[in-house]
Scaffold this active site. Structure first.
Site, PDB file in Angstrom:
ATOM      1  N   HIS A 170       3.905   0.365 -23.149  1.00  0.00           N
ATOM      2  CA  HIS A 170       2.994   0.558 -24.277  1.00  0.00           C
ATOM      3  C   HIS A 170       1.955   1.637 -23.971  1.00  0.00           C
ATOM      4  O   HIS A 170       1.415   1.714 -22.865  1.00  0.00           O
ATOM      5  CB  HIS A 170       2.276  -0.743 -24.615  1.00  0.00           C
ATOM      6  CG  HIS A 170       3.148  -1.750 -25.293  1.00  0.00           C
ATOM      7  ND1 HIS A 170       3.284  -1.795 -26.664  1.00  0.00           N
ATOM      8  CD2 HIS A 170       3.931  -2.726 -24.802  1.00  0.00           C
ATOM      9  CE1 HIS A 170       4.123  -2.770 -26.982  1.00  0.00           C
ATOM     10  NE2 HIS A 170       4.530  -3.354 -25.869  1.00  0.00           N
ATOM     11  N   ALA A 198      13.014 -10.666  -2.943  1.00  0.00           N
ATOM     12  CA  ALA A 198      12.564 -11.558  -4.006  1.00  0.00           C
ATOM     13  C   ALA A 198      11.087 -11.353  -4.321  1.00  0.00           C
ATOM     14  O   ALA A 198      10.257 -11.201  -3.431  1.00  0.00           O
ATOM     15  CB  ALA A 198      12.817 -13.008  -3.591  1.00  0.00           C
TER      16      ALA A 198
END
Length: 215
Positions: free
Chosen positions: A143, A190
């Site tokens: 955005h 991870a």
């Protein structure tokens, strides 16, 4: 004492074959016989705008996944691709409001784990033999927010796209943001937040996308 079984029993095989047959049947219902066969579709899979979805052989959409085909360039899945349970692929909004997204390309033998999210409003290209773990999110959109006189939602977005090259392992909970290329042979640990390009054959396992070492 619990008796451990070291071999697959006839009952196990019957269950496996029955479940597989159901998925093949669901694939025929969802995609028809004109598509490449077989396509495996689990239960409660939501597939929309299937005219924009192109599958190779042995593509698997596991139960409760959501595959939205509304896009300018379609969703292209190579042979032996697997989309995990509860995974979502979304190039555009549910209702097609605003800009139509670009789409996705996945190479042969690649997979997206359970609860994955692929926001492919910008182009996302995933190479061959890519393993993407559970709860991984890809966002090919960012955005705009520089104009303080306007609400952020009114300033539009930009889409550079995401590329994951061949033979990568993306660990559980990784977040990959727009504009990133992950080089072939890389391992992303991870929970890592990937905000910049990763060189080939890198091992990355902190939240700043720092290359720890080479393979």
């Amino acid at each position: 004492m619990i008796k451990q079984s070291k071999q697959i029993t006839k009952k196990d095989n019957f269950i496996i074959y029955t479940q597989t047959a159901k998925k093949v049947f669901n694939g025929l219902l969802k995609f028809g016989i004109h598509k490449k066969f077989p396509i495996f579709v689990g239960s409660h899979v939501n597939i929309s705008h299937r005219r924009n979805i192109f599958c190779g052989k042995n593509v698997k959409f596991e139960s409760y996944s959501e595959i939205h085909g509304l896009s300018t360039h379609g969703l292209h899945f190579g042979n032996n691709v697997t989309i995990g349970r509860f995974a979502e692929i979304r190039p555009s909004s549910y209702y097609g409001v605003g800009k139509i997204g670009y789409g996705l390309e996945m190479g042969d033998r690649s997979s997206i784990g359970p609860f994955g999210f692929v926001g492919c409003s910008g182009p996302i290209k995933i190479g061959k033999d890519v393993m993407i773990g559970p709860r991984v999110s890809l966002f090919a959109e960012n955005h705009n927010f520089k104009d303080k006189t306007k609400d952020i939602k009114d300033q539009g977005v930009n889409n550079k796209g995401i590329t994951i090259e061949d033979n990568c392992w993306i660990g559980s909970g990784v977040i990959i943001l727009d504009g990133v290329t992950i080089g072939a042979g890389s391992v992303i640990g991870a929970g890592t937040l990937v905000t910049k390009d990763i060189p080939q054959n890198s091992i990355v396992y902190d939240k700043r996308s720092k290359v720890i070492r080479q393979r």
